[in-house]
Design a protein around this motif. Sequence first.
Motif, PDB file in Angstrom:
ATOM      1  N   LYS A 188      32.395  57.691  45.477  1.00 60.70           N
ATOM      2  CA  LYS A 188      33.103  58.674  46.301  1.00 60.70           C
ATOM      3  C   LYS A 188      32.105  59.654  46.927  1.00 60.70           C
ATOM      4  O   LYS A 188      32.198  60.016  48.111  1.00 60.70           O
ATOM      5  CB  LYS A 188      34.124  59.420  45.433  1.00 60.70           C
ATOM      6  CG  LYS A 188      34.932  60.480  46.156  1.00 60.70           C
ATOM      7  CD  LYS A 188      36.019  60.992  45.228  1.00 60.70           C
ATOM      8  CE  LYS A 188      36.757  62.159  45.851  1.00 60.70           C
ATOM      9  NZ  LYS A 188      35.963  63.395  45.817  1.00 60.70           N
ATOM     10  N   HIS A 189      31.132  60.087  46.140  1.00 62.41           N
ATOM     11  CA  HIS A 189      30.108  61.020  46.620  1.00 62.41           C
ATOM     12  C   HIS A 189      29.296  60.393  47.759  1.00 62.41           C
ATOM     13  O   HIS A 189      29.009  61.047  48.770  1.00 62.41           O
ATOM     14  CB  HIS A 189      29.189  61.391  45.451  1.00 62.41           C
ATOM     15  CG  HIS A 189      28.072  62.313  45.828  1.00 62.41           C
ATOM     16  ND1 HIS A 189      28.259  63.659  46.065  1.00 62.41           N
ATOM     17  CD2 HIS A 189      26.733  62.071  46.032  1.00 62.41           C
ATOM     18  CE1 HIS A 189      27.105  64.215  46.380  1.00 62.41           C
ATOM     19  NE2 HIS A 189      26.158  63.278  46.364  1.00 62.41           N
ATOM     20  N   GLU A 190      28.943  59.099  47.612  1.00 61.48           N
ATOM     21  CA  GLU A 190      28.163  58.409  48.638  1.00 61.48           C
ATOM     22  C   GLU A 190      28.958  58.303  49.936  1.00 61.48           C
ATOM     23  O   GLU A 190      28.393  58.454  51.027  1.00 61.48           O
ATOM     24  CB  GLU A 190      27.767  57.002  48.145  1.00 61.48           C
ATOM     25  CG  GLU A 190      26.763  56.991  46.999  1.00 61.48           C
ATOM     26  CD  GLU A 190      25.427  57.583  47.416  1.00 61.48           C
ATOM     27  OE1 GLU A 190      25.033  57.415  48.586  1.00 61.48           O
ATOM     28  OE2 GLU A 190      24.793  58.238  46.575  1.00 61.48           O
ATOM     29  N   ARG A 191      30.279  58.021  49.828  1.00 60.68           N
ATOM     30  CA  ARG A 191      31.110  57.932  51.041  1.00 60.68           C
ATOM     31  C   ARG A 191      31.146  59.263  51.773  1.00 60.68           C
ATOM     32  O   ARG A 191      31.091  59.326  53.001  1.00 60.68           O
ATOM     33  CB  ARG A 191      32.527  57.478  50.668  1.00 60.68           C
ATOM     34  CG  ARG A 191      32.634  56.011  50.275  1.00 60.68           C
ATOM     35  CD  ARG A 191      34.076  55.528  50.287  1.00 60.68           C
ATOM     36  NE  ARG A 191      34.935  56.290  49.393  1.00 60.68           N
ATOM     37  CZ  ARG A 191      35.151  55.973  48.112  1.00 60.68           C
ATOM     38  NH1 ARG A 191      34.541  54.909  47.585  1.00 60.68           N
ATOM     39  NH2 ARG A 191      35.952  56.695  47.366  1.00 60.68           N
ATOM     40  N   GLU A 192      31.290  60.347  50.997  1.00 57.74           N
ATOM     41  CA  GLU A 192      31.346  61.679  51.615  1.00 57.74           C
ATOM     42  C   GLU A 192      30.024  62.034  52.301  1.00 57.74           C
ATOM     43  O   GLU A 192      30.009  62.608  53.396  1.00 57.74           O
ATOM     44  CB  GLU A 192      31.694  62.726  50.559  1.00 57.74           C
ATOM     45  CG  GLU A 192      33.136  62.651  50.089  1.00 57.74           C
ATOM     46  CD  GLU A 192      33.423  63.583  48.928  1.00 57.74           C
ATOM     47  OE1 GLU A 192      32.458  64.205  48.415  1.00 57.74           O
ATOM     48  OE2 GLU A 192      34.605  63.679  48.530  1.00 57.74           O
ATOM     49  N   MET A 193      28.915  61.679  51.659  1.00 57.32           N
ATOM     50  CA  MET A 193      27.608  61.952  52.254  1.00 57.32           C
ATOM     51  C   MET A 193      27.404  61.139  53.525  1.00 57.32           C
ATOM     52  O   MET A 193      26.819  61.623  54.510  1.00 57.32           O
ATOM     53  CB  MET A 193      26.495  61.618  51.255  1.00 57.32           C
ATOM     54  CG  MET A 193      26.469  62.523  50.024  1.00 57.32           C
ATOM     55  SD  MET A 193      26.291  64.278  50.435  1.00 57.32           S
ATOM     56  CE  MET A 193      24.607  64.287  51.049  1.00 57.32           C
ATOM     57  N   LEU A 194      27.912  59.894  53.541  1.00 59.38           N
ATOM     58  CA  LEU A 194      27.783  59.035  54.712  1.00 59.38           C
ATOM     59  C   LEU A 194      28.537  59.618  55.901  1.00 59.38           C
ATOM     60  O   LEU A 194      28.060  59.603  57.034  1.00 59.38           O
ATOM     61  CB  LEU A 194      28.296  57.628  54.370  1.00 59.38           C
ATOM     62  CG  LEU A 194      28.031  56.531  55.403  1.00 59.38           C
ATOM     63  CD1 LEU A 194      26.529  56.330  55.603  1.00 59.38           C
ATOM     64  CD2 LEU A 194      28.678  55.226  54.973  1.00 59.38           C
TER      65      LEU A 194
END
Length: 728
Positions: free
Chosen positions: A709-715
């Motif tokens: 979830k964190h990676e999606r938000e950063m993307l």
Amino acid sequence: MASTLRKVAATGLSGTLAAGLATYYFLKDDGDTRWATVRAQQSAPRRAKRHLPPRDEQIKSLQTESFDVVIIGGGATGAGCALDSVTRGLKTALIEGDDFASGTSSRSTKLIHGGVRYLQKAIMHFDVEQYRMVKEALHERANMLNSAPHLAHPLPIMLPVYQWWQVPYYWFGIKMYDLVAGSKTVKSSYLLSKKSALELFPMLRGDKLVGAIVYYDGQQDDARMNLAIALTATRHGATVANHVSVTELLKEKNEAGKEVLSGVKVKDELTGNEWTVPTKCVINATGPFTDSIRKMDNPKVKEICCPSSGVHIVLPGYYSPEQMGLLDPSTSDGRVIFFLPWQKQTIAGTTDLPCQVSHNPKPTEDEITFILSEVKNYLNPDVEVRRGDVMSAWSGIRPLVSDPNKADTQSLARNHIVHVSDSNLVTIAGGKWTTYRAMAQETIDAAVKACNLKPKYEKCQTDGLLIEGAHGWTPTMYIRLVQDFGLECEVAQHLAKSYGDRAFAVAKLASLTGKRWPIIGIKIHPEFPYIDAEIRYGIREYAMTAIDMIARRLRLAFLNVQAAEEALPTIIRIMGDELKWSQAEKDKQLKAATEFLHNEMGQMVNRASRDKLPINLSKEEIQLYIKRFQIIDKDRKGYVSINDIRRGLKEEGEKDVSKEELHEILREIDTNMNGQVELDEYLQMMSAIKSGHVAYSRFAKMAEMEEEKHEREMLKKHISVERSGGGL
């Protein structure tokens, strides 16, 4: 011409008869007992009509009445004695200090067997006593399969052969087993080629396999079988009470001036009340605790019990075929290992080590490791035998005994012994689950003679007697449960197998699901077919504590200790409503049941084995897990709290996570028990998962999803307006 016609007719008739006989022998029932209920109903005594009195009535009966026979011990042997005694017309009481089957009788290998190993010894050493023991056990095996077809069923067991010379050796032994059983044979044994053996048992190691032999024994749900025997005794008029302990044996002088037993002093362990129960005869059927009762009678008596620990472990169902067991007759230290499907899981065991008598036997890591190492030897390399796959483990104490009737008390009795003391205490000890009925018969015969009892029927009445749930049971009965009540098919099959024809009474107590299907039956754990109605019905079957429920009315503690702990809050809530428990009592029950799971069902052993592991993570893996840990620890506290876990689960979409579930997730990883997860605990858990010592962690899964979830938000933050198409 007429002569020719007669010859043709005679030839045709003889050919028809021969074909008919061949067809009969080919198609005849090969000892399968699944429909034996119908036959047994025609010969067995009629079903007792008495309702099950609540425990309060049973206690009142103990407080106000006198008895011909009082039996101490509610295991298989004690319950069998109660049933034998009451069906002969003797006024009978059964007293159990804990719960029915709370000791050895619920911790067996679940087999109903004659004893292949004993037969081998009988043949090799021309031992008549061993032969008779096997013959008796095979008769009792058939009786159990017939009298409780819902709780017991035939099970094929494969004996893999790895040396060509062993084929005729094992084949002869197994065929002798069939021969000794005679008409009581479950099904005939047969020989398999290597290819056929691997088709039936694909997990089997095949590199050195030359073939296999398959023979049949029986399998049962031991705790529910024990309970059903006790309930059948109650239906026939016996007074049975669990959680009532014997604190003293009372004596008085008889007409000849000899001191004999005249009663027992008892204590209700739930209320603390004490009183005396007058009786003409006391039977000691306390298994590993035989000597403690014998010393109540005579403090100077020599001990005869030699306790031995037998540990079993439960592995996932994919370790074995659903309908085929395995026997390894030659382990590294000469012990026999069984590997058996049971309730859609796999049981492996057993060990055999001297131990101390204990009310709370615990499995040890060494015993679990021994079983796993032996299992590895005969499974193929594709099946990675992992320490983390051990879902439950327990230790049962076998009460091996030396015979006090013989001068040489050093040698252990291979069978059971019945002993009558100077004060007429009748002790039954030793033996095995399969022969409980024969042991009870011999015990009551001795009691009648020693105590001058006057039964209505002089001879035993239990051979062929159907027990609780068997009278109306058929293999397809579960279909009616699905059609009449709207139960899920798997749940209906489980109820039919556990309760027999009483499953309909259980189904009537089920709650509406609020769904289109199933209509009724709310599961207490999503992975198992146990439903809310069973908890309500379990109380009618004298379950008085949460441990009674999770271990012996339901078998959840024996199947998956983690699932049992997760189901505890629901179980205690329903039991609390039924038994009017206060909040303090509910908390007490939760604590006791949790300790039982941690200690006696192997949960703490599982955790300890994980915590002893060195951290075997690579530098990259450690960096990855530190990153995940920091994502969950949003406030940079240096630890993860229960609020962090709650927030993480909510973001996953799990909005209705209870307080108990949150504590469960925390407990599985919080090794130092300080109410928070620290980085080293998380790394230890991930290392255990990597090495196979832990199969699954909900916390680890949550951390992985948090990172995604964190990676999606950063993307999203890095994608510019131009690259995204610039909007409309």
